[in-house]
Write an enzyme that holds these catalytic residues in place. Structure first.
Site, PDB file in Angstrom:
ATOM      1  CG  HIS A 175      -1.889  -1.123   1.252  1.00 38.43           C
ATOM      2  ND1 HIS A 175      -2.963  -1.256   0.385  1.00 38.43           N
ATOM      3  CD2 HIS A 175      -1.916  -2.215   2.050  1.00 38.43           C
ATOM      4  CE1 HIS A 175      -3.607  -2.382   0.663  1.00 38.43           C
ATOM      5  NE2 HIS A 175      -2.988  -2.988   1.650  1.00 38.43           N
ATOM      6  CB  SER A 177      -4.073  -6.103   0.526  1.00 39.88           C
ATOM      7  OG  SER A 177      -5.040  -5.431   1.317  1.00 39.88           O
ATOM      8  CD  GLU A 194      -4.036   0.209  -2.259  1.00 39.50           C
ATOM      9  OE1 GLU A 194      -3.349  -0.603  -2.905  1.00 39.50           O
ATOM     10  OE2 GLU A 194      -4.150   0.147  -1.033  1.00 39.50           O
TER      11      GLU A 194
END
Length: 656
Positions: free
Chosen positions: A62, A108, A134
């Site tokens: 992330h 993820s 995302e």
């Protein structure tokens, strides 16, 4: 609070010949998580993938500073969200190799809930609409029993229960928000691959005692055990590094909090307040919007949510960085808001906002009034310039009065080869009087005014919260007026339509004739010497004309002409034979005698400007309301008039 929910899933990998790695798996399924929540397959089929598909970059953990690949396939099917990605061999931190080795085995997806139904039986949510932000490859071990849980992203059970109430009572979902990127680390592993070709220790191994090679078997067991130990060590190392990084970030945040409280708000997730502000902004952005009508429509809601709006504004602005203290330019927009608020309330710089601003900025208005007022005027003028496209084609000239005489050097006839000097052979081009006379042009700046009315009882805090939108509305009103004056003429201002000579080529609207590059080139040909240099010219076309050109192979869009042209001429949407094309929405609807486009030599026209933009206020006692007036003085002037075969501007008209 704003939450981004992270859904973690395992994937299958396949190494490519070029050193990259392909990842395939289910990003989400309709399975219920341990908290009773579920994402329906239809949740991804309502437009929530569009923004991600425009730039489907894959991240690592992330971290927006660590792109590692690109999604090559994203499909919402009956079983959920299917995802295929290609991880570049150039990805940082040896990510591609770690994926190949099975150390990194999960991705993820970060998303927000847009719509959901409360499920009484499970005391959870059925998510019906979600927006994908995302996708990341993360350092989470493959775990088939792990499922996502919305509850895990909340700091307490009570907080999660309050979130669910918004769906139980069918309140608008705009009250959601963001948490930190890795608050949710569980996942759905609906399509878990078996890591490479290593067999599970639980799998039965059948051996023939008579044919078994004990040495080879022992070696195989040792290799498998070593591989598993190496994987666990790598996972532990990644976890330790992530923990150390989180601890370091926590220390930085703690240090910053000592100086000032700062709330970071992620882009793309709307709270209820943001939804309200978005509605107000949309209304103010409408073509003929009136500020007073919009404020009346939302008055009660704005006053009710004043505190929340202020908190939202502060969350997007920090005064922690004191490096700009005392520098007016770093606080210009805040002083612009303070100035306009003072005008609207007739309090000058004595409003609470202005007083707080002076203290935070370390700038006293009394001793810096001239500099602050100049900065405010410049900023308002810049806001108006942002709304201009056609006007930016032409040079601006600062004038000192409403009428200014500008000397012009006209073109001349050529000198004459002769054995002896000939008296009086220097003359104006096309003249026959053997004299040269400079020309004078009078530049006129006319007052341009926009006014709006505001009820006397509008709260001061509401005004400051809406100030960016109010400034934008004023800028849009002035921008449209300037564009309209240049294209069509307005009042005392003669526009391009008035200066242009009608060209012989026209558009027949009755038979659906389109504007083409050939017609624009014919107009340029009629300009004579003014149309020779394509960089001195521009084509200004209507919205209809622009869509006509898109069907013409000779019209080059920006991706074909490159970004340099767009950088030099703001508002450029393409080019025709090297000349930029700019679109204006100020053209009248197609009809007989109405211009469809202009070909203009931009160097032959100037915009005289007298001083900057001022904002003033008056009060109507009878109507109990304030009058807000924004004004500037400018004009539009032709330097040298056209002549037969040499027209600095030509228009293409519609005919019935």
């Amino acid at each position: 609070m704003n939450k981004i929910f992270n859904l973690t899933s395992t994937f299958k990998t396949h190494a490519e010949d070029d050193g990259s790695v392909m990842i395939r798996g289910m990003a989400s399924t309709a399975d219920f998580d341990r908290a009773g929540d579920s994402i329906s397959a239809e949740a991804w089929q309502k437009g929530g993938l569009k923004n991600f598909e425009k730039n489907p970059i894959i991240l690592f953990n992330h971290d927006y500073d660590k792109p590692i690949g690109r999604a090559t396939g994203l499909k919402s099917g009956p079983d959920g969200l299917e995802l295929e990605c290609k991880i570049s061999k150039a990805a940082p931190a040896n990510v591609a190799q770690l994926v190949k080795d099975g150390v990194l085995g999960a991705f993820s997806v970060g998303f927000r809930v847009k719509d959901a139904d409360y499920i009484k039986e499970t005391d959870g949510l059925m998510i019906k609409d979600a927006e994908l932000f995302e996708v990341s490859v993360v350092s989470v071990p493959c775990n088939q029993s792990a499922t996502f849980s919305l509850a895990k992203s909340f700091d307490s059970t009570a907080e999660y229960e309050e979130f669910k109430k918004t769906f139980t009572n069918r309140v608008d979902l705009a009250g959601q928000s963001l948490a930190k990127d890795e608050d949710i680390t569980s996942g759905i592993a609906s399509d878990t691959p078996q890591s490479t070709d290593v067999k599970s220790v639980d799998q039965e191994i059948k051996m023939d005692n008579q044919n078994i090679d004990l040495e080879a078997f022992a070696k195989k067991v040792a290799e498998d055990t070593a591989a598993k130990i190496a994987m666990k060590q790598a996972e532990q190392k990644a976890a330790d590094e992530a923990e150390a990084k989180a601890a370091a970030e926590a220390e930085v945040q703690k240090a910053e909090a000592i100086e000032a409280e700062e709330i970071r708000v992620k882009t793309g997730v709307q709270t209820g307040v943001e939804a309200l502000m978005s509605d107000v902004e949309a209304k103010l952005a409408e073509k003929d919007a009136k500020i007073d009508d919009v404020l009346k429509q939302y008055k009660s809601e704005l006053e009710e949510k004043t505190a929340e709006i202020e908190a939202m504004k502060n969350s997007k602005k920090t005064f922690a960085d004191r490096s700009g203290k005392g520098d007016i330019s770093k606080w210009g927009k805040d002083f612009m808001s303070a100035h306009l608020l003072g005008v609207m309330t007739q309090k000058g710089m004595n409003t609470s906002f202005a007083q707080d601003l002076q203290e935070k900025a370390g700038i006293d208005y009394t001793t810096n009034a001239a500099d602050i007022d100049q900065e405010v005027s410049n900023l308002i003028e810049k806001e108006i310039m942002n709304e201009l496209k056609v006007a930016r084609l032409f040079r601006e000239m600062t004038v000192n009065g409403a009428a200014t005489v500008l000397p012009i050097q006209p073109d001349v006839d050529p000198a004459v080869f002769a054995t002896a000097a000939t008296a009086g052979n220097l003359e104006n081009r096309g003249a026959s009087n053997a004299t040269y006379q400079p020309k004078e042009v009078v530049l006129n700046a006319y007052r341009l005014i926009s006014s709006s009315f505001m009820d006397n009882d509008v709260d001061e805090q509401v005004l400051i919260n809406l100030m960016p939108m109010l400034v934008e509305s004023v800028a849009r009103a002035h921008g449209r007026a300037v564009e309209n004056a240049i294209v069509n003429g307005s009042g005392s201002v003669t526009g391009l339509d008035g200066y242009a000579a009608a060209h012989g080529t026209t558009l027949d609207v009755s038979d659906g004739t389109r504007l083409t590059a050939a017609l624009l080139l014919a107009a340029r040909e009629g300009m004579g010497k003014y149309g020779i240099n394509p960089t001195d010219m521009a084509y200004i076309v209507s919205n209809d004309g622009y869509y006509d050109l898109l069907n013409d192979a000779n019209f080059q869009t920006l991706d074909e002409v490159g970004s340099d042209l767009a950088a030099r001429i703001t508002g450029t949407i393409g080019a025709v034979f090297g000349t930029p094309v700019v679109v204006s929405e100020e053209f009248a609807a197609p009809g007989a005698g109405v211009p469809a486009a202009f070909a203009v030599n931009t160097r032959n026209y100037v915009i005289p400007r007298l001083r900057g933009v001022t904002v003033e206020q008056d009060y109507e006692v009878m109507n109990q309301r304030r009058v807000i007036v924004a004004s500037q003085s400018l004009g539009f002037a032709e330097l040298i008039a056209g002549a037969t075969g040499a027209e600095p501007v030509i228009k293409i008209d519609y005919v019935a």
